[in-house]
Design an enzyme around this catalytic site. Sequence first.
Site, PDB file in Angstrom:
ATOM      1  N   GLU A  87      27.683  37.820  47.079  1.00 47.70           N
ATOM      2  CA  GLU A  87      28.313  36.913  48.041  1.00 47.70           C
ATOM      3  C   GLU A  87      27.290  35.891  48.532  1.00 47.70           C
ATOM      4  O   GLU A  87      26.141  36.243  48.826  1.00 47.70           O
ATOM      5  CB  GLU A  87      28.855  37.748  49.198  1.00 47.70           C
ATOM      6  N   HIS A  88      27.707  34.650  48.599  1.00 39.22           N
ATOM      7  CA  HIS A  88      26.825  33.536  48.973  1.00 39.22           C
ATOM      8  C   HIS A  88      25.650  33.411  47.991  1.00 39.22           C
ATOM      9  O   HIS A  88      24.578  32.950  48.356  1.00 39.22           O
ATOM     10  CB  HIS A  88      26.321  33.672  50.421  1.00 39.22           C
ATOM     11  N   ALA A 103      42.087  34.121  54.442  1.00 38.17           N
ATOM     12  CA  ALA A 103      41.748  35.542  54.345  1.00 38.17           C
ATOM     13  C   ALA A 103      40.552  35.775  53.430  1.00 38.17           C
ATOM     14  O   ALA A 103      40.216  36.911  53.119  1.00 38.17           O
ATOM     15  CB  ALA A 103      42.951  36.333  53.852  1.00 38.17           C
ATOM     16  N   GLY A 104      39.928  34.692  52.985  1.00 39.71           N
ATOM     17  CA  GLY A 104      38.767  34.849  52.104  1.00 39.71           C
ATOM     18  C   GLY A 104      39.150  35.178  50.680  1.00 39.71           C
ATOM     19  O   GLY A 104      38.359  35.700  49.906  1.00 39.71           O
ATOM     20  N   SER A 133      42.644  30.773  48.705  1.00 42.18           N
ATOM     21  CA  SER A 133      43.902  30.051  48.534  1.00 42.18           C
ATOM     22  C   SER A 133      43.637  28.603  48.139  1.00 42.18           C
ATOM     23  O   SER A 133      44.380  28.021  47.341  1.00 42.18           O
ATOM     24  CB  SER A 133      44.708  30.105  49.833  1.00 42.18           C
ATOM     25  N   ASP A 136      34.869  30.577  43.243  1.00 40.26           N
ATOM     26  CA  ASP A 136      36.310  30.723  43.461  1.00 40.26           C
ATOM     27  C   ASP A 136      37.112  29.992  42.385  1.00 40.26           C
ATOM     28  O   ASP A 136      38.074  30.519  41.827  1.00 40.26           O
ATOM     29  CB  ASP A 136      36.712  30.176  44.843  1.00 40.26           C
TER      30      ASP A 136
HETATM   31  C1  GLA Z   1      33.429  30.866  49.547  1.00 38.14           C
HETATM   32  C2  GLA Z   1      32.946  29.782  48.587  1.00 38.14           C
HETATM   33  C3  GLA Z   1      32.289  30.383  47.349  1.00 38.14           C
HETATM   34  C4  GLA Z   1      31.242  31.426  47.716  1.00 38.14           C
HETATM   35  C5  GLA Z   1      31.789  32.402  48.755  1.00 38.14           C
HETATM   36  C6  GLA Z   1      30.748  33.343  49.260  1.00 38.14           C
HETATM   37  O1  GLA Z   1      34.473  31.595  48.981  1.00 38.14           O
HETATM   38  O2  GLA Z   1      34.007  28.959  48.189  1.00 38.14           O
HETATM   39  O3  GLA Z   1      31.741  29.369  46.548  1.00 38.14           O
HETATM   40  O4  GLA Z   1      30.071  30.814  48.158  1.00 38.14           O
HETATM   41  O5  GLA Z   1      32.357  31.740  49.871  1.00 38.14           O
HETATM   42  O6  GLA Z   1      30.285  34.151  48.240  1.00 38.14           O
END
Ligand code: GLA
Length: 382
Positions: free
Chosen positions: A33-34, A121-122, A125, A170
Site C-alpha cells: 500500500e502506498h 470505500a477505498g 470506484s 487501481d
Molecule cells: C489509492 C491510489 C493508488 C495507491 C493506493 C494506496 O488507491 O489511487 O494509486 O497509491 O491509494 O496504495
Amino acid sequence: MTKEEVLKIFKEKFGNDSPEVYTSPGRVNLIGEHTDYNGSFVFPGAIDKGMIAAIRFNGTDKVRAYAIDLDESSEFGLNEEDLPKEGWAKYIFGVCREIIKRGGTVKAFDTVFAGDVPLGAGMSSSAALESTYAFALNDMLNLGIDKFELARIGQSTEHNYVGVMCGIMDQFASIFGKKGHLIRLDTKTMEYEYFPFDPEGYKLVLLDTLVKHELASSAYNARRASCENAAATIGKHHPEVKFLRDASMEMLDEVKDEISEEDYMRAKYVIEETQRVIEVSNALERGDYEFVGQKMYETHHGMSKLYEVSCEELDFLNYVAKEHGVTGSRVMGGGFGGCTINLVKDELYDSFIADAKKQYKEKFGTEPKVYDVVISDGARKL
Ligand code: GLA
C-alpha cells in the site's frame, strides 16, 4: 445493475436502444500500500463490483452523460476549456482529454452509467469509472491503445482533472484483472505476474467503516511529496536511488538529519512495506497464509503509526480482528476511512463478522458494511 437495465435507461434518456455496453471493476489489494508511486510492488486483484456504461456516438460536438445512481446529467464539449462542473463528469471528460492528448480522435457520445463499487470505500470506484470509458472508447474508435496506456489514461485523469497524484495500481488492476487471480505488479518496470488466489480454508472479506475523511486527496498528495523528498535526498548520496524502492533502511538512516521527522517516518514505512510484499509473494507460493496474515497486521501498524493514513474507526476494526484471532487484517487502499481487508479462517468467519458488527455499533453507532471479495475479470465489453 445489469446490462438490460442500463440499456433500458439509455433508451429512456436518449431514445435509442443500440449503444455498446462496457464494464470495469474496482479492486482489492492484498498487500503493498502506498508503494505504487514509489516504484515498488503492489498485489491487487479486480473484484466483482464495478461500473457499467452504455455508450453511443451522437454525431454532435457534445458528450451527454447521465449518472444513474445520482440521477444527475452533464453535458460538455471535448476541448480543454469544456471541463464540466459535476465531479463525476470530470472523470469521463478527463479520459476523453487524455486520449486526445495522446493523438486519438474522440467523437462525442451519449452515455449512461451506474456502479456498485461503494464510493469512498477505498475500492477504487473512480478507477473503475475511468477504465470503463478508456477501454470503451479505445474499442469503439479502434484507437489501438495498449492496456498499459489505458491504465495510464485513467491515472493521468486523476492527476490532471481530479487533483489526486495517485499511482498506477487501481487503474492497472481494473484493466488487467483476471478471475481468481491476484496480480503482483512491479510499478518500476511494469512487469506483472498473475497469482492464482484461492486460499483453501480462508475467506477474504472487507469491512467498510463507512467513514470517508475530508481532505483525503490533499493528505494523499502530501504523503507522495514526503516520499519523493526522501528519495531525492537519498539520491544525492546514492545516485542509483530514484525511488524509495531502490533505497535501504541504512540509506534512509544516513539522511535522517537532512529530512523532516515526518518524511523519515513515511519513507521508513515504504521501505518496510516493499520488503513485506516480496515476503508475501514467497509465502503465497508456498501457501503459507498465516505468514501472509501476519504481514497484513504489520502493514496496518505501519500505515497507522508511520504513514498515518489510518483513523480511529479503521484501527478499531483492526483491533477487533486481532482480538478475534483473525489471520490478517489491515486498512486497504489510500486510507483515511474506507475498508479493512481481512483474511479469515472459514471457521471464524461468522463469529468474526457478528463480533465486528456488534462492537463497531456499540462504539460508533452504526454497523460496518461487509463485502465478500470475489476476484474477477478486468475491463470488458458486455
Ligand atoms: C489509492 C491510489 C493508488 C495507491 C493506493 C494506496 O488507491 O489511487 O494509486 O497509491 O491509494 O496504495
